[in-house]
Design a protein around this motif. Structure first.
Motif, mmCIF file in Angstrom:
data_model
loop_
_atom_site.group_PDB
_atom_site.id
_atom_site.type_symbol
_atom_site.label_atom_id
_atom_site.label_comp_id
_atom_site.label_asym_id
_atom_site.label_seq_id
_atom_site.Cartn_x
_atom_site.Cartn_y
_atom_site.Cartn_z
ATOM 1 N N THR A 146 -5.865 -2.051 -5.054
ATOM 2 C CA THR A 146 -4.671 -2.561 -4.381
ATOM 3 C C THR A 146 -4.551 -4.063 -4.586
ATOM 4 N N TYR A 178 -3.171 2.731 -5.928
ATOM 5 C CA TYR A 178 -4.274 3.012 -5.016
ATOM 6 C C TYR A 178 -4.792 4.430 -5.204
ATOM 7 N N ASP A 179 -3.869 5.394 -5.323
ATOM 8 C CA ASP A 179 -4.261 6.798 -5.484
ATOM 9 C C ASP A 179 -4.964 7.038 -6.810
ATOM 10 N N ARG A 190 0.821 -1.224 0.000
ATOM 11 C CA ARG A 190 0.000 0.000 0.000
ATOM 12 C C ARG A 190 0.846 1.261 0.000
ATOM 13 N N HIS A 191 2.059 1.176 0.576
ATOM 14 C CA HIS A 191 2.911 2.366 0.648
ATOM 15 C C HIS A 191 4.112 2.271 -0.287
ATOM 16 N N ALA A 214 1.211 2.460 -4.033
ATOM 17 C CA ALA A 214 0.597 3.730 -3.639
ATOM 18 C C ALA A 214 -0.004 4.421 -4.857
ATOM 19 N N TRP A 215 0.727 4.390 -5.942
ATOM 20 C CA TRP A 215 0.245 5.036 -7.177
ATOM 21 C C TRP A 215 -1.027 4.368 -7.677
#
Lengths: 373, 232
Positions: B88, B82-83, B73-74, B79-80
């Protein structure tokens, strides 16, 4: 017109070929293996890109290095018949035939299938075909793509003698039935004489000479390229008379008339014949009391500078306006005894005539012509 | 015996889904890589070749860990994703599919490359003289002729996916119903007292699945061979 002027190097081999040929009839590229014939054809097809030069077919520039024109193979509309057929193994014969067909023209399809005798093979796979059948399918496939020029790269080389005889009439029939110019690569002079109208002699990556088959085969200086053993002159004649009583036919040429075994063709048919140098006998006086019927007065035009026991002479047995060249092979001893020189008047006695083929437009009947040796 | 328990059914279906998804998504990529390696010459080709083969020689745990770092997730990619898409893969069956796809990729690309190298390029040249564009030649000549290699690659990739363990457990953990594939379930049973009978049942299921896949591939391979004229 077909204009080729290309140069390139292929792994140490320098190709520098230049010739023009009319965009009609069959033009043979003739030369030894490795002379560069296939490279020239590949350049025409667009499968090989030369370093310099240009290629023009029927006023369409296919390749021009200076102007950076290089049409991809699929845009050139040149049919290519390869030595090994190159049928697609995962297509049926019918699928292969139709692969390049641009429109669903069943009439054209049926006609080509009939012409090449492929009717019984359509559902077969290339893996189940004989060599000769494969080559016939390859020819049909190329023609059905409606090319503006057909390239044939030794289409008979991979076949045995019997299979060759199976294919040759088809190619001859194509020439007569379909008006597509052909560039025919070969290293077999008999095929060239039988099929081609024009000859381009290729040697060491260069074009040594180009012209009609008759002109080039009568030149002594080209003999190392056109083949010494089978040396012979090609003469154009017209069928002028039949002698049914004796089973003979008369062929007229500018220097006289040749009597040959009966040719089953209508009068006026143009016929091309080949007279081997070893089938001609020389006499310095008009012969009498001989069984040979074909005797022609002429003069010696050229004597080959050979050192061996045999020597080739070129004779002109035509008229002042239309010379007709004939070759004769005699021994050095005979040359000395008869005191022959360039300009000597002689009589040429022809023992056998090979009827090679009807000239373009002369119709079929090749098989009959061949029986009548 | 023939009746599967809910846990077994879940593990089996999940395994098949993960392996199938991983195979289907890596097929076109593997095909592209095979084509690049077999047909093109470019700077960095050997590097690409090395990277493609890495999962074959690295410990699977390393692959799983790298995936976790990148797709977590990070992680930079995670992260990209998810954003941008609200999507995910971490600790989901999609992550398991990704892990098994990466592990199976070298086998798949390699089989395809080898078969592409055996395709007779003279046939492709012949097709082009018949007026076929590069794209048509690829679809009608190259692809059918390399189809046995594509099948082999797919089977190998699928088999590798079914058996995937190390990268999966490292990347997406061992969550029943979500990421617990057959091997992970089997491992879980071996870790609890008295889990042996259940582990044996899963072993049998694994064998049956493997045999079925092998037989199916054999049948398809024969058909393809006949189609492209390999057997006359």
């Amino acid at each position: 017109m077909i204009e080729v002027d290309i140069g390139t190097t292929l792994g140490g081999f320098a190709l520098d070929a230049r010739f023009t040929a009319p965009a009609s009839g069959i033009t043979a590229l003739f030369g030894r293996s490795g002379a560069g014939k296939t490279s020239i054809v590949n350049a025409l097809a667009g499968l090989l890109t030369p370093a310099r030069g240009r290629i023009v077919v029927r006023n369409e520039i296919l390749f021009d290095a200076k102007r950076r024109i290089n049409l991809p193979p699929e845009k050139r509309r040149l049919g290519y018949i390869f030595q090994e057929g190159r049928l697609f193994p995962h297509y049926s014969v019918k699928g292969n035939l139709l692969y390049g067909a641009k429109r669903a023209d069943t009439a054209a399809f049926d006609r080509i299938v009939a012409l090449l005798g492929l009717g019984n093979l359509l559902r077969r796979r290339p893996g189940d075909l004989s060599g000769g059948e494969k080559q016939r399918v390859a020819i049909g496939r190329a023609i059905l793509a409606e090319p503006q020029l057909l390239l044939m790269d030794e289409p008979l080389a991979a076949l045995d003698a019997a299979r060759k005889e199976e294919i040759l009439p088809f190619i001859a029939a194509l020439r007569d039935a379909i008006d597509i110019p052909v560039v025919y690569v070969s290293h077999a002079m008999e095929e060239v004489v039988r099929l081609a109208d024009r000859l381009v002699l290729v040697d060491g990556g260069k074009v040594a000479a180009s012209g009609t088959v008759e002109a080039l085969t009568s030149r002594l200086d080209l003999r190392p390229l056109t083949g010494r053993f089978e040396a012979g002159a090609v003469i154009r004649t017209v069928l002028r008379g039949h002698d049914k009583d004796y089973g003979l036919s008369e062929l007229a040429f500018p220097g006289g008339r040749l009597r040959v075994p009966y040719v089953n063709q209508p009068l006026g048919t143009p016929l091309r014949i080949r007279i081997h140098a070893r089938d001609v006998v020389l006499a310095t006086a008009p012969p009498s009391g001989l069984s040979i019927r074909n005797a022609f007065a002429g003069k010696v035009v050229e004597i080959s500078p050979d050192k061996g026991p045999l020597v080739d002479l070129r004779l002109d047995i035509g008229t002042a306006a239309e010379p007709v060249m004939l070759w004769v092979r005699i021994t050095q001893r005979a040359l000395a005894d008869l005191r022959l020189q360039v300009g000597s008047p002689v009589h040429a006695l022809v023992k056998t005539v090979a009827l090679e083929r009807p000239s373009p437009g002369g119709g079929r009947g090749l098989a009959e012509a061949h029986e009548a040796y | 015996m023939l009746m599967l328990t809910p846990v077994e059914t879940a593990a089996l279906l999940l395994s098949l889904r993960v392996a199938l998804a991983g195979t289907v998504f890596s097929l076109p990529v593997a095909l592209l890589v095979a084509w690049l390696l077999a047909r093109r010459r470019f700077v960095g080709q050997q590097l690409l070749n090395g990277v493609v083969h890495l999962p074959l020689v690295l410990p699977p745990v390393v692959v799983g860990f790298v995936l976790l770092v990148l797709f977590g997730r990070h992680g930079p990619i995670g992260a990209w994703l998810y954003d941008t898409f609200g999507f995910t893969v971490a600790f989901t069956w999609k992550g398991a599919a990704l892990a098994s796809a990466v592990m199976g990729f070298p086998l798949m690309a390699r089989a395809m490359r080898l078969s592409l190298e055996t395709v007779d390029r003279r046939l492709e040249a012949a097709a082009r003289t018949l007026g076929a564009s590069r794209a048509r030649v690829f679809w009608t000549i190259t692809l059918p002729l390399m189809s046995p290699g594509i099948l082999t690659g797919a089977i190998l990739g699928f088999a590798r996916s079914i058996g995937e363990f190390g990268a999966t457990i490292t990347f997406v953990s061992n969550i029943p119903g979500e990421t617990q594939t057959l091997p992970l379930a089997l491992y879980a049973f071996t870790q609890v007292p008295g889990g042996d009978p259940a582990a044996w049942r899963l072993c049998v299921i694994a064998v049956v699945v493997a045999m079925a896949a092998l037989l199916a591939s054999e049948v398809i391979a024969r058909r393809l061979d006949r189609r492209i004229g390999g057997v006359s």
